[in-house]
Design an enzyme around this catalytic site. Structure first.
Site, PDB file in Angstrom:
ATOM      1  CD  GLU A  47      -2.757  -7.870   2.941  1.00 57.50           C
ATOM      2  OE1 GLU A  47      -3.425  -8.223   3.929  1.00 57.50           O
ATOM      3  OE2 GLU A  47      -2.583  -6.679   2.622  1.00 57.50           O
TER       4      GLU A  47
ATOM      5  CB  ALA B 296      -0.917  -0.005   1.218  1.00 56.77           C
TER       6      ALA B 296
ATOM      7  CD  GLU C 181       1.357  -5.588   5.853  1.00 55.17           C
ATOM      8  OE1 GLU C 181       0.792  -5.639   4.754  1.00 55.17           O
ATOM      9  OE2 GLU C 181       2.132  -6.494   6.258  1.00 55.17           O
TER      10      GLU C 181
ATOM     11  N   GLY D 126       0.624  -5.280   1.041  1.00 53.67           N
ATOM     12  CA  GLY D 126      -0.530  -5.413   0.157  1.00 53.67           C
ATOM     13  C   GLY D 126      -0.182  -6.076  -1.152  1.00 53.67           C
TER      14      GLY D 126
END
Length: 709
Positions: free
Chosen positions: A116, A72, A136, A113
């Site tokens: 993910e 992200a 994270e 992300g």
């Protein structure tokens, strides 16, 4: 292979009739394909379009050489862009629920992300060198788009928990043979083109009707597999993110994927709104900003550094040398006496032998590293060095002698650097015929481990040359340091601030706190070691000598309680006694009756009646002292920005990163509250006639501006 351009994707591969039938979606958002709103829209649109294209049988997602996706865009967190559709979870749902199989082709970094997104694909093909991870937790967060739910369906739960809780990344090669990766592309010719070809070929072999979703796979483990994770979290009791990550992983145990996903999201949002994640995200940005100097253009040329010299083969000198050996640069090590030189070489050899035993180095690497070191007792050995760093005794006369000799033997254009921690770099530079080529490179001990590098630039009378400063920043990057540029003053940024911090720890004891209570309060705040224990470790005599020098320079007594201890010959761990007593071979501090007597005598001499000093006051005194001095450093232009100070203290002085640094912590508390508390301390000092302490606690203009705003 045929090609046909379509909106958002390109068709590749050849079906039985010769038509291209694999939609290749290229992620493009340099430098690391951060999953900001624009890229999320592009991926979502491409996958949706490919679903509606009858010619497409499978979809491949691929990034650049450097990154599938770094995750992200943290700059969007807390902004409208974060909440604008499609959200990342919308993109992942479109990918995971695709009726046509989606293959992630992973090169470079695949983090957060980005991983993910890859987990939501039905299949994954990766270059062996790709790095995968969920970092994270290092930003005070947890994966927020299914990472804690999908990863343990593709890796054993214990292994998945380790990756989530540590935040570390691992190579794709190390994951070969797991359900996470269907294929690993290895070999000398393995590059992005080879990866794409392998992914397209793999996609063409998949059944046209789609593939099983990750969410539908069984969890690879049970509650017992989280035992190590629970033990690790228990040791990090002050940190919120590891505890939340464990709760999210435990949520996966029920087997209800949607419930686990919802719980993960709730935990993520709570962390995002919390002070620890704000602090860690602040530091993430601060470390990148610190390397940018306002008056140093980005295109400033740098000087080539191919050979490095180090003056001094002691602990600091050998530590500095190890930084350059690690990146394959030849190092010339010079000592005044051969005996000291041989000790330094023995230190380097032991470091490599220990690395060999622990598997950090191979025998071939150890042999290669040894060839990089040239040892001498003659300064003439520096003749071909591009950068020479002195790491000798902290005395101006000694520094002058070293730099005169370096100036005489080093080639034109060579950069001469001082590792001084307090002395005036401009005064050191002045004894050379090349003052513009002199810079401060203040490493922190152990120099090959500590990440902070204070780069000290001279502004007057002869400024450090721009290309010298630019080269210093580039060298810091190459050796993996976190650089912060400082102006010239006594102690620069870090040690100058440390003086006030330590003085307030002494003051707390003077006013009635036990040394153990002071250390417990600061350790409870989050530092690994309290100031008095640290003083014993570093050596009380070092600060004692510095304060004697400052007393002479300033024409006033700056003696602290610690100096009274030093006067009795007790310097800390190296003498077995200091603030605490130490048994032979044991560094555990014990009460020291002799020090208690010194404290009592000092209170009596100062006319102080001991009172109760609570942990909150100890923390306020010590931490706000850092803030007070940091603000003056900003007023004087010694540091460029408040966030630079935060980098100095978290990277070099053990300030807890999850509090963001002293200046970020003060902002979190509230500048007005901090200034008001400083006013209380100033009034207390004024009441007993301590004008210097009262002046110290008087807020600087910069600090007053923050409080007013």
């Amino acid at each position: 292979m045929s090609h046909r351009t379509q909106p958002n994707y390109e068709l590749q591969g050849a079906a039985a009739d010769g038509a291209a039938d694999v939609a290749v979606v290229t992620l493009s958002n340099p430098p690391v394909n951060g999953l900001g709103l624009a890229l999320r829209r592009q991926i979502h649109a491409a996958v949706t379009a490919a679903q509606a294209d009858d010619q497409v049988r499978a979809i491949v997602l691929i990034g650049s050489d450097k990154a599938f996706s770094g995750g992200a865009d943290i700059r969007e967190l807390g902004t409208p862009a974060q909440l604008t559709e499609p959200l990342l979870r919308d993109v992942l749902a479109a990918v995971e629920n695709s009726a046509k199989p989606v293959v992630a082709a992973i090169s470079g970094v695949c983090l957060g992300g980005g991983l993910e997104l890859a987990l939501a694909c039905q299949h994954r093909v990766a270059l062996a060198t790709a790095q995968l991870g969920l970092p994270e937790v290092k930003l005070g967060l947890i994966p927020g788009s299914g990472g804690t739910q999908r990863l343990p369906r593709l890796l054993p739960l214990a292994q998945a928990a380790d990756l989530v809780l540590s935040g570390r990344s691992v190579s794709a090669l190390s994951l070969a043979g797991t359900a996470l990766l269907d294929q690993v592309v290895d070999g000398a010719q393995a590059d992005r083109a080879a990866l794409l070809a392998a992914a397209v070929a793999f996609a063409q072999q998949l059944p046209a009707g789609g593939s099983p979703r990750t969410r539908d796979r069984a969890l690879l483990g049970s509650d017992a597999d989280l035992a190590d994770a629970r033990a690790g979290v228990a040791k990090q009791k002050l940190l919120d993110a590891p505890r939340a990550a464990l709760q999210a992983l435990e949520g996966a145990l029920s087997g209800d994927f949607d419930a686990g996903l919802q719980r993960e999201r709730e935990l993520f949002l709570a962390l995002q709104a919390g002070p620890q994640s704000r602090a860690l995200r602040h530091l993430f940005q601060a470390e990148r900003l610190a390397a940018k100097v306002a008056d140093l253009p980005g295109d400033t040329p740098t000087r080539a550094v191919r050979r490095v010299g180090v003056v001094g083969a002691g602990t600091m000198g050998t530590g500095i040398a190890l930084n350059f050996i690690a990146i394959g640069l030849p190092v010339v090590l010079v000592e005044a006496k051969d005996e000291a030189l041989q000790r330094g070489l023995a230190t380097l050899k032991k470091h490599d032998e220990d690395g060999l035993k622990k598997g950090r180095f191979t025998a071939e690497q150890v042999a290669q590293r040894a060839t990089l070191v040239t040892a001498s007792t003659d300064y003439a050995a520096f003749a071909d060095c591009d950068l020479v760093i002195e790491a000798v005794f902290e005395d101006m006369a000694v520094k002058h002698s070293v730099f005169r000799q370096l100036d005489a033997v080093c080639k034109p254009g060579a950069i001469l650097a001082s590792n001084t921690s307090t002395l005036d770099v401009g005064e050191i530079a002045a004894v050379t015929a090349r003052p513009a080529d002199v810079v401060g490179l203040h490493f922190f001990s152990p120099a090959h481990i500590m990440k902070l590098l204070e780069i000290v630039r001279v502004k007057t009378p002869v400024p450090t040359a721009p290309e010298v400063l630019a080269t210093a920043l580039e060298v810091a990057r190459q050796i993996g340091k976190k650089p912060v540029v400082s102006g010239v003053c006594d102690g620069f940024i870090g040690n100058r601030m440390l003086a006030g911090y330590f003085a307030q720890a002494n003051q707390a004891v003077l006013e009635g706190a036990e040394p153990t209570a002071v250390d417990r309060a600061i350790e409870g705040f989050g530092l690994a070691m309290g100031p008095l224990r640290m003083n014993d470790l570093a050596g009380i005599d070092i600060g004692w000598a510095s304060r004697r020098r400052r007393s002479a320079q300033q024409g006033r007594d700056v003696t602290l309680l610690a100096d009274r201890i030093a006067e009795t010959g007790r310097f800390g761990q190296k003498t077995g006694s200091g603030w605490y007593r130490y048994e032979a071979g044991n560094r555990t501090p014990q009460p020291e009756p002799q020090t208690e007597a010194v404290i009592a005598a000092y209170r009596q001499a100062k006319g102080v009646t001991a009172r109760a000093v609570g942990a909150e006051e100890v923390v306020e005194r010590c931490i706000y002292a850092l803030v007070a001095e940091g603000a003056r450093i900003l007023d004087e232009g010694i540091a460029q920005r408040a966030s630079d100070i935060d980098v100095v203290y978290t990277a070099g002085y053990g300030f807890p990163a999850w509090r963001g640094g002293p200046m970020a912590y003060a902002q979190e508390v509230g500048w007005a509250k901090v200034v008001a508390r400083m006013g209380d301390f100033a009034a207390q000092a004024q009441a007993v006639g301590d004008v210097h302490a009262a002046a110290f606690w008087t807020p600087s203009p910069w600090l007053q501006q923050q409080a007013a705003a």
